[in-house]
Design a protein around this motif. Structure first.
Motif: not given
Ligand SMILES: [Zn+2]
Length: 259
Positions: A79, A82, A124, A176-177
């Motif tokens: 993403h 992120e 994203r 990810h975050s």
């Molecule tokens: Zn993510």
């Protein structure tokens, strides 16, 4: 030369240290970052291999290190908004090289960023607005404008799909975050690895059924369809990138090396 090429392609180099306010990617370059590294760690330089291209023609690049029987794939980002794991992606090779005998145990493949267009635009999805973590041929795939009309109809997802089938990794880890939390999620036969990660990092284990449904996700396909262990590492959104690395370094090395 490498730094210039990277910056020209993506506007981001993972070896950039954060700016003093902790939010930027400027500051010391790769040569400065290695200047204080122990001598043994200076030897390694990434040999990048392009495995595909993004919608906008940016290269999707992997590098490998180690020659061990355990195959691990690290995906540095999927993403584009992120990027809390970018220093983890950059530092993991040196950390592995500094671990005795690790290169004899593991072959680590690093996919720097499967969504360089999203990273360049801080979005994203990819340049077509598709979530590259929903575009895989899992049984729960849901066609839509946001997830893709068919599995693998996005070149970035197809490249990662093919890489996984070629490499047949024993473990996949994806950075990810998450907007208001940090945790470790797992799919496939990897609960023991998630527990181990949790003990060493303090990040709690959050099973997939405790998260909103993720149809067609990489975790659904790799863990559910292929039966390959996959850990989804969710850093806290906005976490300072060096702090994120420090607090997860031991846990990442442990699961990378766990055979
Ligand atoms: Zn993510």
């Amino acid at each position: 030369m490498l730094l210039l090429v990277l910056c020209g392609c993506t506007g981001f180099h993972p070896l950039h240290r954060p700016a003093k306010n902790g939010s930027g990617t400027g500051g010391a370059d790769a040569s400065e970052a290695t200047a204080s590294a122990p001598a043994a760690e200076k030897v390694w330089r990434p040999q990048w291999q392009t495995i595909g291209q993004s919608r906008q023609g940016r290269p999707l690049r992997i590098t490998r290190l180690g020659r061990g029987p355990r195959r691990v794939l690290w995906v540095g980002g999927i993403h584009g908004n992120e990027r809390e794991g970018r220093i983890s992606t950059a530092e993991l090779p040196r950390a592995l090289l500094a671990t005795p005998a690790a290169v004899e145990q593991v072959t680590l493949t690093i996919l720097e960023d499967v969504n360089p267009d999203g990273t360049a635009q801080n979005t994203r999805g990819n340049a077509h607005g598709v979530d590259l973590n929903r575009n895989y041929p899992a049984s729960n795939f849901k066609p839509s404008r946001l997830f893709g009309l068919r599995p693998l109809d996005q070149p970035e997802a197809k490249a990662l799909h093919d890489l996984i089938l070629d490499e047949k990794p024993h473990l996949v880890i994806v950075a990810h975050s998450w907007h208001d939390d940090h945790f470790i999620n797992f799919d496939g036969p990897s609960e023991h690895l998630a527990e181990r990660f949790s003990k060493l990092s303090g990040y709690r284990v959050k099973p997939s059924d405790a998260i909103s449904p993720t149809p067609g996700s990489l975790g659904s396909w790799v863990g559910g369809t292929l039966g390959i262990p996959i850990l989804t590492l969710e850093y806290h959104r906005g976490r300072e990138v060096w702090a994120a690395w420090r607090e997860t370094k031991a846990a990442i090395l442990a699961v990378v090396l766990a055979g």
